[in-house]
Design a protein around this motif. Structure first.
Motif, PDB file in Angstrom:
ATOM      1  N   ARG A   1       0.825  -1.210   0.000  1.00 48.94           N
ATOM      2  CA  ARG A   1       0.000   0.000   0.000  1.00 48.94           C
ATOM      3  C   ARG A   1       0.858   1.258   0.000  1.00 48.94           C
ATOM      4  O   ARG A   1       0.561   2.224  -0.706  1.00 48.94           O
ATOM      5  CB  ARG A   1      -0.919  -0.006   1.215  1.00 48.94           C
ATOM      6  N   LEU A   2       1.914   1.235   0.797  1.00 50.03           N
ATOM      7  CA  LEU A   2       2.797   2.400   0.829  1.00 50.03           C
ATOM      8  C   LEU A   2       3.441   2.634  -0.533  1.00 50.03           C
ATOM      9  O   LEU A   2       3.611   3.780  -0.972  1.00 50.03           O
ATOM     10  CB  LEU A   2       3.882   2.214   1.889  1.00 50.03           C
ATOM     11  N   ARG A   3       3.771   1.549  -1.193  1.00 48.22           N
ATOM     12  CA  ARG A   3       4.404   1.682  -2.509  1.00 48.22           C
ATOM     13  C   ARG A   3       3.415   2.232  -3.528  1.00 48.22           C
ATOM     14  O   ARG A   3       3.763   3.059  -4.366  1.00 48.22           O
ATOM     15  CB  ARG A   3       4.923   0.317  -2.944  1.00 48.22           C
ATOM     16  N   ARG A   4       2.158   1.779  -3.453  1.00 47.46           N
ATOM     17  CA  ARG A   4       1.158   2.261  -4.396  1.00 47.46           C
ATOM     18  C   ARG A   4       0.792   3.717  -4.152  1.00 47.46           C
ATOM     19  O   ARG A   4       0.521   4.467  -5.088  1.00 47.46           O
ATOM     20  CB  ARG A   4      -0.098   1.404  -4.293  1.00 47.46           C
ATOM     21  N   ASN A   5       0.769   4.109  -2.872  1.00 48.57           N
ATOM     22  CA  ASN A   5       0.352   5.476  -2.522  1.00 48.57           C
ATOM     23  C   ASN A   5       1.495   6.478  -2.570  1.00 48.57           C
ATOM     24  O   ASN A   5       1.274   7.667  -2.358  1.00 48.57           O
ATOM     25  CB  ASN A   5      -0.272   5.497  -1.132  1.00 48.57           C
TER      26      ASN A   5
ATOM     27  N   PRO B   1       3.966   9.123  -3.926  1.00 48.22           N
ATOM     28  CA  PRO B   1       3.857  10.035  -5.075  1.00 48.22           C
ATOM     29  C   PRO B   1       4.858   9.672  -6.161  1.00 48.22           C
ATOM     30  O   PRO B   1       5.985   9.247  -5.876  1.00 48.22           O
ATOM     31  CB  PRO B   1       4.188  11.400  -4.463  1.00 48.22           C
TER      32      PRO B   1
END
Length: 524
Positions: free
Chosen positions: A499-503, A505
């Protein structure tokens, strides 16, 4: 505590501090036997690891602490294995490296309350995973399992009847994590206190509601400990001493006489004279004798260590061949690669042969016993399986003569209390030279303990019980639960990272410029 990392800024100083911190829990085991110390002994190690700025270095701190723990726990091997003791400690200590990374991941920096709450479950689960890995026979077996330090604590023994020694280990580590948080993390004291209360609640629930064994009768078991016997013909002299002590039991109503490990140095088929002497002893005492034969077999190749039952007419045919051998003491793992250990220490010159199955023996009068040999009493699954097969009394035949003046004899004898409490069956731990002890079905010692200075035969009134413990019924469920916790936490961490990677910027794109070099405006 916030400056702990700076105080050990030097890598060498930090490594040495971790080695010392890892060794501290050993004081909770015999011979010091400071059982209460185990509940805070991990705190210095935890504080050192959590202060690391990088996960890789935290893993190294875990390895150093594991090395310190294994070396301190097995320091009595040094006169026999010499430098190889350090090699073994370093190899097995490496299993704590992932645990060090785990501690730093959950408790490093300024952890949130959620991370601390997770640490109270995940960090003890990681410790249990380590104990599971190092319990493999090839790595030395489950000697020094953290929960075994609580063999003198009646509440802890009640916990063992529910989840074995593994559940005690889990609670001990959880309390240490909570104390470390209380010391070093001001903002997360609420979950730490909650963890302490939860641990106390689990112990109280085990004390109040776990099934207690019901006494169904009594049996008289005699323990024969000949003591140290010197001389070139020590095997013959030891047998003579055992025979002398056993004769003193005549007319005292013994139901079973138990000798220690390697109490007979000859195969009874090859030495019918020895078999006849044992049969005469059984007639004189009115009880069968469980001896332990350490000799080359006449009916098959190789040397075996075997529990052999001898009645008034000679060997009854009941025999148990030791299944789990002591690495380097009774066989050399990968001898072609590690055989050099025999040249630097007292490692086995020839590998003993393994038995293939456990045996429950009927010794007469309807009494069924389950024998184990030497460090097999360290394996919880072996005693549990014997009880499932109908054993009413557990027996451990041991020697520990090689380590006579060390902590090893007391450490070994203490394991009987854990195995008795786990299974709800009394256990007799009989040795050649001490320490010998007998425990009731709750893990409490019966009568006097025979220390390493004693040469004697003692008769113990041992209560028999009915029913089984939750541990016998459910097995190693704390280990399975720990692995499940680690799997769930690992999956949650993977989802979080995704999730951190997808979110995150994307890379910033510079605005387009006109032919004159100025930023383009809408409409141009």
């Amino acid at each position: 505590m916030k400056t702990l990392g700076r105080r050990f800024a030097s890598p060498w100083c930090r490594s040495l501090a971790c080695v010392v911190a890892g060794a501290l829990p050993v004081l909770a085991f015999p011979a010091p036997a400071l059982w209460w110390w185990a509940w805070v002994a991990l705190v210095p190690w935890l504080l050192l690891v959590r202060s690391e700025p990088a996960g890789r270095r935290a893993a190294y701190d875990g390895w150093c602490g594991g090395f310190g723990f294994m070396l301190a726990m097995h320091h009595w091997l040094l006169p026999n294995l010499h430098v190889f003791t350090f090699v073994l400690a370093a190899l097995v200590g490496a299993v704590w490296a992932p645990w060090g990374w785990l501690v730093r991941r959950l408790l490093g920096g300024a952890p949130s309350r959620v991370r601390v709450a997770a640490a109270l479950v995940v960090v003890p689960s990681g410790w249990l995973a380590i104990e599971l890995v190092r319990s493999w026979q090839g790595l030395g077996g489950p000697w020094g399992v953290l929960g075994a330090s609580q063999w003198q604590s009646a509440p802890a023994l009640r916990v063992a009847s529910v989840g074995g020694v593994w559940l005690i280990s889990f609670l001990v580590v959880a309390v240490n994590v909570a104390v470390a948080v209380l010391v070093a993390v001001d903002r997360a004291r609420v979950p730490a206190v909650a963890g302490l209360l939860a641990s106390a609640a689990i112990g109280s629930a085990a004390w109040l509601w776990s099934p207690r064994p019901d006494i169904s009768g009594q049996v008289r078991i005699a323990v024969v400990q000949p003591g140290v016997v010197a001389g070139a013909a020590s095997a013959d002299h030891r047998f003579d001493r055992e025979e002398e002590l056993t004769r003193k039991l005549a007319g005292r109503g013994a139901d079973l006489v138990v000798w220690g490990e390697s109490s007979v140095g000859f195969d009874l088929d090859d030495r019918p004279d020895t078999a006849r002497r044992l049969a005469a002893l059984a007639r004189d005492t009115g009880a069968p004798i469980l001896v332990n034969v350490d000799a080359r077999r006449s009916d098959r190749p190789g040397i075996y260590k075997s529990s052999v039952l001898v009645g008034p007419d000679g060997p009854t045919g009941d025999r148990y061949d030791k299944m789990r051998l002591v690495p380097f003491g009774e066989y050399v793992p990968a001898r072609s690669l590690l055989g050099w250990a025999t040249s630097v220490g007292k490692a086995a010159g020839e590998d003993r042969r393994q038995g293939t199955r456990q045996v429950v023996m009927d010794v007469g009068g309807g009494l069924r016993v389950g024998p184990m040999v030497c460090f097999e009493s360290a394996f919880p699954d072996m005693s549990r399986h014997l009880v499932q097969d109908g054993a009413e009394v557990l027996l451990a035949q041991s020697s520990t003569s090689t380590f006579q003046h060390t902590w090893a004899p007391a450490q070994h004898a203490s394991l009987g209390a854990l195995r008795a409490a786990e299974t709800g069956r009394p256990m007799a731990h009989t040795t050649l030279t001490g320490v010998s002890a007998v425990y009731d079905a709750n893990g409490a010692r019966i009568g006097e303990r025979l220390g390493t200075e004693v040469s004697a035969a003692r008769l113990y009134e041992v209560p028999l019980v009915r029913g089984t413990t939750l541990y016998v019924r459910l097995g190693d469920w704390p280990l399975h639960g720990a692995l499940l916790v680690l799997a769930v936490w690992g999956a949650a961490e993977a989802v979080r990272a995704l999730r951190l990677r997808r979110n995150a910027p994307g890379p910033r794109v510079p605005p387009a410029r006109t032919a004159h070099g100025s930023p383009a405006r809408p409409g141009h």
